[in-house]
Design an enzyme around this catalytic site. Structure first.
Site, PDB file in Angstrom:
ATOM      1  N   LYS A  24      31.121 -13.006  48.167  1.00  0.00           N
ATOM      2  CA  LYS A  24      31.211 -11.883  47.199  1.00  0.00           C
ATOM      3  C   LYS A  24      29.962 -11.864  46.326  1.00  0.00           C
ATOM      4  O   LYS A  24      29.350 -10.819  46.130  1.00  0.00           O
ATOM      5  CB  LYS A  24      32.440 -12.051  46.320  1.00  0.00           C
ATOM      6  CG  LYS A  24      32.425 -11.216  45.043  1.00  0.00           C
ATOM      7  CD  LYS A  24      33.648 -11.382  44.190  1.00  0.00           C
ATOM      8  CE  LYS A  24      33.551 -12.481  43.197  1.00  0.00           C
ATOM      9  NZ  LYS A  24      32.861 -12.142  41.944  1.00  0.00           N
ATOM     10  N   ASN A  25      29.572 -13.052  45.802  1.00  0.00           N
ATOM     11  CA  ASN A  25      28.493 -13.117  44.817  1.00  0.00           C
ATOM     12  C   ASN A  25      27.107 -13.002  45.426  1.00  0.00           C
ATOM     13  O   ASN A  25      26.108 -13.051  44.713  1.00  0.00           O
ATOM     14  CB  ASN A  25      28.618 -14.381  43.967  1.00  0.00           C
ATOM     15  CG  ASN A  25      29.845 -14.297  43.080  1.00  0.00           C
ATOM     16  OD1 ASN A  25      30.442 -13.218  42.941  1.00  0.00           O
ATOM     17  ND2 ASN A  25      30.252 -15.409  42.518  1.00  0.00           N
ATOM     18  N   ARG A  94      31.520  -5.997  35.985  1.00  0.00           N
ATOM     19  CA  ARG A  94      30.282  -6.376  35.295  1.00  0.00           C
ATOM     20  C   ARG A  94      29.111  -6.488  36.262  1.00  0.00           C
ATOM     21  O   ARG A  94      27.962  -6.268  35.899  1.00  0.00           O
ATOM     22  CB  ARG A  94      30.386  -7.734  34.617  1.00  0.00           C
ATOM     23  CG  ARG A  94      31.548  -8.044  33.836  1.00  0.00           C
ATOM     24  CD  ARG A  94      31.353  -9.356  33.148  1.00  0.00           C
ATOM     25  NE  ARG A  94      30.092  -9.400  32.462  1.00  0.00           N
ATOM     26  CZ  ARG A  94      28.974  -9.903  32.968  1.00  0.00           C
ATOM     27  NH1 ARG A  94      28.974 -10.366  34.202  1.00  0.00           N
ATOM     28  NH2 ARG A  94      27.859  -9.917  32.282  1.00  0.00           N
ATOM     29  N   CYS A 118      34.379 -10.655  29.457  1.00  0.00           N
ATOM     30  CA  CYS A 118      35.620 -10.750  30.239  1.00  0.00           C
ATOM     31  C   CYS A 118      36.374 -11.974  29.698  1.00  0.00           C
ATOM     32  O   CYS A 118      35.952 -12.601  28.734  1.00  0.00           O
ATOM     33  CB  CYS A 118      35.306 -10.885  31.728  1.00  0.00           C
ATOM     34  SG  CYS A 118      34.549 -12.446  32.121  1.00  0.00           S
ATOM     35  N   ARG A 123      29.575 -13.087  28.371  1.00  0.00           N
ATOM     36  CA  ARG A 123      28.797 -12.613  29.529  1.00  0.00           C
ATOM     37  C   ARG A 123      27.616 -11.730  29.065  1.00  0.00           C
ATOM     38  O   ARG A 123      27.425 -10.612  29.490  1.00  0.00           O
ATOM     39  CB  ARG A 123      29.699 -11.844  30.495  1.00  0.00           C
ATOM     40  CG  ARG A 123      30.985 -12.532  30.887  1.00  0.00           C
ATOM     41  CD  ARG A 123      30.806 -13.813  31.674  1.00  0.00           C
ATOM     42  NE  ARG A 123      30.178 -13.647  32.960  1.00  0.00           N
ATOM     43  CZ  ARG A 123      30.836 -13.386  34.089  1.00  0.00           C
ATOM     44  NH1 ARG A 123      32.139 -13.204  34.051  1.00  0.00           N
ATOM     45  NH2 ARG A 123      30.196 -13.260  35.230  1.00  0.00           N
ATOM     46  N   ILE A 125      23.752 -10.282  28.422  1.00  0.00           N
ATOM     47  CA  ILE A 125      22.651 -10.052  29.371  1.00  0.00           C
ATOM     48  C   ILE A 125      21.293 -10.160  28.668  1.00  0.00           C
ATOM     49  O   ILE A 125      20.283  -9.625  29.144  1.00  0.00           O
ATOM     50  CB  ILE A 125      22.783  -8.664  30.066  1.00  0.00           C
ATOM     51  CG1 ILE A 125      22.780  -7.529  29.041  1.00  0.00           C
ATOM     52  CG2 ILE A 125      24.011  -8.596  30.966  1.00  0.00           C
ATOM     53  CD1 ILE A 125      22.570  -6.153  29.672  1.00  0.00           C
ATOM     54  N   ASP A 309      32.913 -22.074  39.291  1.00  0.00           N
ATOM     55  CA  ASP A 309      33.915 -21.261  39.985  1.00  0.00           C
ATOM     56  C   ASP A 309      34.923 -22.107  40.761  1.00  0.00           C
ATOM     57  O   ASP A 309      35.884 -21.557  41.304  1.00  0.00           O
ATOM     58  CB  ASP A 309      33.229 -20.270  40.940  1.00  0.00           C
ATOM     59  CG  ASP A 309      32.440 -19.235  40.180  1.00  0.00           C
ATOM     60  OD1 ASP A 309      31.611 -18.553  40.803  1.00  0.00           O
ATOM     61  OD2 ASP A 309      32.612 -19.137  38.950  1.00  0.00           O
ATOM     62  N   VAL A 331      29.249 -24.048  31.565  1.00  0.00           N
ATOM     63  CA  VAL A 331      28.617 -22.769  31.919  1.00  0.00           C
ATOM     64  C   VAL A 331      29.203 -21.599  31.142  1.00  0.00           C
ATOM     65  O   VAL A 331      28.474 -20.762  30.617  1.00  0.00           O
ATOM     66  CB  VAL A 331      28.717 -22.520  33.443  1.00  0.00           C
ATOM     67  CG1 VAL A 331      28.120 -21.172  33.818  1.00  0.00           C
ATOM     68  CG2 VAL A 331      28.021 -23.656  34.209  1.00  0.00           C
ATOM     69  N   ARG A 401      40.031  -9.087  43.795  1.00  0.00           N
ATOM     70  CA  ARG A 401      38.612  -8.755  43.579  1.00  0.00           C
ATOM     71  C   ARG A 401      37.706  -9.647  44.416  1.00  0.00           C
ATOM     72  O   ARG A 401      36.627  -9.273  44.804  1.00  0.00           O
ATOM     73  CB  ARG A 401      38.258  -8.962  42.093  1.00  0.00           C
ATOM     74  CG  ARG A 401      38.871  -7.957  41.164  1.00  0.00           C
ATOM     75  CD  ARG A 401      38.322  -8.157  39.792  1.00  0.00           C
ATOM     76  NE  ARG A 401      36.876  -8.290  39.874  1.00  0.00           N
ATOM     77  CZ  ARG A 401      36.137  -8.847  38.933  1.00  0.00           C
ATOM     78  NH1 ARG A 401      36.696  -9.327  37.855  1.00  0.00           N
ATOM     79  NH2 ARG A 401      34.832  -8.928  39.051  1.00  0.00           N
TER      80      ARG A 401
HETATM   81  C1  EPZ Z   1      27.502 -15.258  38.434  1.00  0.00           C
HETATM   82  O1  EPZ Z   1      27.791 -14.692  37.172  1.00  0.00           O
HETATM   83  C2  EPZ Z   1      28.786 -15.147  39.246  1.00  0.00           C
HETATM   84  N1  EPZ Z   1      29.167 -13.739  39.374  1.00  0.00           N
HETATM   85  C3  EPZ Z   1      29.909 -15.918  38.558  1.00  0.00           C
HETATM   86  O2  EPZ Z   1      31.033 -15.872  39.420  1.00  0.00           O
HETATM   87  C4  EPZ Z   1      29.488 -17.378  38.418  1.00  0.00           C
HETATM   88  O3  EPZ Z   1      30.495 -18.086  37.728  1.00  0.00           O
HETATM   89  C5  EPZ Z   1      28.168 -17.439  37.624  1.00  0.00           C
HETATM   90  O4  EPZ Z   1      27.154 -16.657  38.312  1.00  0.00           O
HETATM   91  C6  EPZ Z   1      27.656 -18.863  37.487  1.00  0.00           C
HETATM   92  O5  EPZ Z   1      27.464 -19.425  38.763  1.00  0.00           O
HETATM   93  C7  EPZ Z   1      28.519 -12.963  40.277  1.00  0.00           C
HETATM   94  O6  EPZ Z   1      27.597 -13.380  40.949  1.00  0.00           O
HETATM   95  C8  EPZ Z   1      29.004 -11.551  40.398  1.00  0.00           C
HETATM   96  P1  EPZ Z   1      25.079 -16.406  34.760  1.00  0.00           P
HETATM   97  P2  EPZ Z   1      26.572 -14.395  36.128  1.00  0.00           P
HETATM   98  O7  EPZ Z   1      24.176 -15.285  34.390  1.00  0.00           O
HETATM   99  O8  EPZ Z   1      25.366 -13.958  36.869  1.00  0.00           O
HETATM  100  C9  EPZ Z   1      25.286 -16.887  29.992  1.00  0.00           C
HETATM  101  C10 EPZ Z   1      33.238 -15.488  40.044  1.00  0.00           C
HETATM  102  O9  EPZ Z   1      34.262 -16.114  39.772  1.00  0.00           O
HETATM  103  N2  EPZ Z   1      24.273 -15.826  29.983  1.00  0.00           N
HETATM  104  O10 EPZ Z   1      24.532 -17.549  35.543  1.00  0.00           O
HETATM  105  O11 EPZ Z   1      27.112 -13.516  35.068  1.00  0.00           O
HETATM  106  C11 EPZ Z   1      26.621 -16.373  30.500  1.00  0.00           C
HETATM  107  O12 EPZ Z   1      27.356 -15.790  29.450  1.00  0.00           O
HETATM  108  C12 EPZ Z   1      32.231 -15.203  38.962  1.00  0.00           C
HETATM  109  O13 EPZ Z   1      32.921 -15.085  41.199  1.00  0.00           O
HETATM  110  C13 EPZ Z   1      23.743 -15.417  28.755  1.00  0.00           C
HETATM  111  O14 EPZ Z   1      24.131 -15.915  27.706  1.00  0.00           O
HETATM  112  O15 EPZ Z   1      26.351 -15.860  35.551  1.00  0.00           O
HETATM  113  C14 EPZ Z   1      27.274 -17.623  31.032  1.00  0.00           C
HETATM  114  O16 EPZ Z   1      27.848 -18.335  29.957  1.00  0.00           O
HETATM  115  C15 EPZ Z   1      32.708 -15.652  37.605  1.00  0.00           C
HETATM  116  N3  EPZ Z   1      22.798 -14.436  28.750  1.00  0.00           N
HETATM  117  C16 EPZ Z   1      26.091 -18.413  31.607  1.00  0.00           C
HETATM  118  O17 EPZ Z   1      24.920 -17.888  30.967  1.00  0.00           O
HETATM  119  C17 EPZ Z   1      22.367 -13.842  29.911  1.00  0.00           C
HETATM  120  O18 EPZ Z   1      21.486 -12.956  29.841  1.00  0.00           O
HETATM  121  C18 EPZ Z   1      25.943 -18.271  33.123  1.00  0.00           C
HETATM  122  O19 EPZ Z   1      25.782 -16.923  33.407  1.00  0.00           O
HETATM  123  C19 EPZ Z   1      22.902 -14.271  31.132  1.00  0.00           C
HETATM  124  C20 EPZ Z   1      23.858 -15.263  31.153  1.00  0.00           C
END
Ligand code: EPZ
Length: 422
Positions: A24-25, A94, A118, A123, A125, A309, A331, A401
């Site tokens: 999915k990811n 998202r 969520c 989350r 950006i 995850d 994380v 999902r």
């Molecule tokens: C991806 O989310 C995955 N989702 C998540 O899977 C997965 O848990 C995560 O990577 C970590 O491996 C998809 O790929 C669709 P991050 P993402 O940016 O990209 C913070 C599932 O169950 N952060 O690595 O959103 C963020 O809040 C889902 O399939 C900021 O603060 O993860 C989090 O605490 C859940 N600012 C941490 O970093 C930012 O600009 C990791 O986020 C970006 C992220």
């Protein structure tokens, strides 16, 4: 509120072989990347899950055509002439924010609704925006809509990410491939899905090196030098880890097919630390256990660290282990809601900020429980399979999902469960 629940009869075992779907990811981002190809691309091994439907809607809203035939997606982005992604779609998923990078790469502009948080965290950006600004992107926010422009074009830069964010790395990559000059992304995410995306982008004519390492280099190319492609999505390591946890729970032997074991190195080490036997081959992994589960300590970290995850699935194993385990979630800031549901089934868990102390118990009791995110939901179904009596899992829309035919696959492994309308 989901209109269906999953009812699980306990005291079952899970044995046999199950085929793992495409990740999915990865698939969601591969779909976004087709925006850079300006023609008909084909994606194979795309999972049949609701998030893929939403991303298809995002692409058609932009003007693309998306056809599905089983696990194949045919996406033609030649006619894409809009760069607006509405709130209705971003609020549903998202991951729609993944179109930000390719839209900027293709049009030098984008209007994407800001994604909300969520259950598992804010989350944010901010890292996406800081990185893209270093490439020359200017952002304004107008009533919840992110407006991106590139007044002086898109220019390569040396970017250091504050955290190896998966989404920020992906958006940076899909913009930098069309920037003028050389880009370095330092402290980049190293997940297998990042490598999959870079493999596809390179097959479209991009020039990316270092994918999978923490420093990725991109040589910008002319947009007209990019072309559509045909690509096969890698197997879903989190779906595989979820089913392996089911095998660890009930003793197996259980085999997952269609996954590269190198994607799960840390998770496999933790299964073995908890007393499981692991046999890994090129595209499959078999798990079995003939001793009581041993406790273990887990720190969730960016890849190649332990994946957040799979945290809920391992908390379930720890809840039935012979001793005390400590799980630290590094994380996401709020990813222990699953613990509260598991405690309703008799687990003994103490939460101390981002640590969970789990004291193993002999049995769990079936109970009505609610999914808080897709991974917690999947783990609650597994809990029901080994619990005493019946478990009803609510809010199963989360599970749909990210897990293709979860009930069907578990039934084929011997579980006794069914979906029921509310
Ligand atoms: C991806 O989310 C995955 N989702 C998540 O899977 C997965 O848990 C995560 O990577 C970590 O491996 C998809 O790929 C669709 P991050 P993402 O940016 O990209 C913070 C599932 O169950 N952060 O690595 O959103 C963020 O809040 C889902 O399939 C900021 O603060 O993860 C989090 O605490 C859940 N600012 C941490 O970093 C930012 O600009 C990791 O986020 C970006 C992220």
């Amino acid at each position: 509120m989901s209109k269906e629940v999953i009812v699980v009869r306990g005291n079952s075992t899970l044995t046999g072989e199950v085929r793992i779907a495409g990740a999915k990811n990865s698939a969601l981002k591969l779909m976004a990347a087709t925006l850079l190809g300006q023609g008909p691309s084909t994606l194979h091994n795309v999972p049949v899950i609701s998030d893929i439907e939403i991303m298809s809607e995002v692409l058609t809203t932009l003007g693309a055509s998306v056809e599905r035939d089983g696990h194949d997606l045919f996406i033609d982005t030649a006619a894409v002439d809009r760069c607006v992604t509405p709130y209705e779609l971003v609020s549903k998923m998202r991951a729609s924010i993944s179109v930000l990078g390719p839209l900027i790469g293709r049009f030098g502009a984008a209007r994407v609704a800001m994604p909300g948080g969520c259950q598992i965290g804010a989350r944010k950006i901010d890292m996406h925006l800081v990185g893209l600004e270093m490439l020359g992107v200017k952002f304004d926010v107008d009533h919840g809509v992110l407006i991106a422009s590139t007044p002086n074009g898109l220019n390569g830069a040396h970017v250091v990410l504050e955290f190896p964010s998966v989404g920020a790395t992906e958006n940076m990559l899909m913009a930098a491939v069309a920037a003028k000059g050389h880009t370095v992304i330092e402290n980049a995410a190293r997940e297998p899905e990042i490598v999959d995306l870079c493999d596809m982008l390179n097959s479209m004519g991009c020039k990316i090196s270092g994918a999978g390492a923490s420093s990725i280099e991109i040589e910008g190319v002319e947009l007209d030098d990019l072309h559509p492609c045909e690509h096969t999505t890698v197997g879903d390591r989190i779906e595989a880890g979820t089913f392996l946890a089911g095998g660890a729970l009930t003793g197996g032997p259980l085999t997952v097919v269609g996954i590269d074991p190198s994607f799960l190195k840390m998770s496999l080490l933790k299964f073995e630390a908890m007393g499981c036997k692991i046999e890994a081959q090129a595209d499959r992994i078999t798990i079995s256990r003939d001793h009581p589960l041993s406790p273990t300590d887990i720190q969730t970290l960016p890849h190649p660290g332990f994946p957040t995850d799979l945290q809920a699935q391992f908390m379930l194993l720890a809840a039935l282990a012979d001793g005390i385990s400590v799980i630290t979630e590094n994380v996401f800031e709020n990813r222990f809601m699953f613990a509260a549901e598991l405690m309703r089934m008799g687990a003994d868990i103490t939460l101390e900020e981002h640590h969970a102390i789990i004291r193993g118990v002999k049995r769990l009791q079936g109970a009505p429980v609610s999914s808080t995110d897709l991974r917690a939901g999947a783990a609650l179904v597994l809990a029901g399979i080994v619990a005493e009596g019946y478990t009803t899992v609510y809010e199963i829309g989360h599970i749909d999902r990210g897990y293709e035919d979860y009930v069907g696959k578990l039934s084929s492994l011997g579980a006794d469960l069914e979906r029921r309308s509310l």
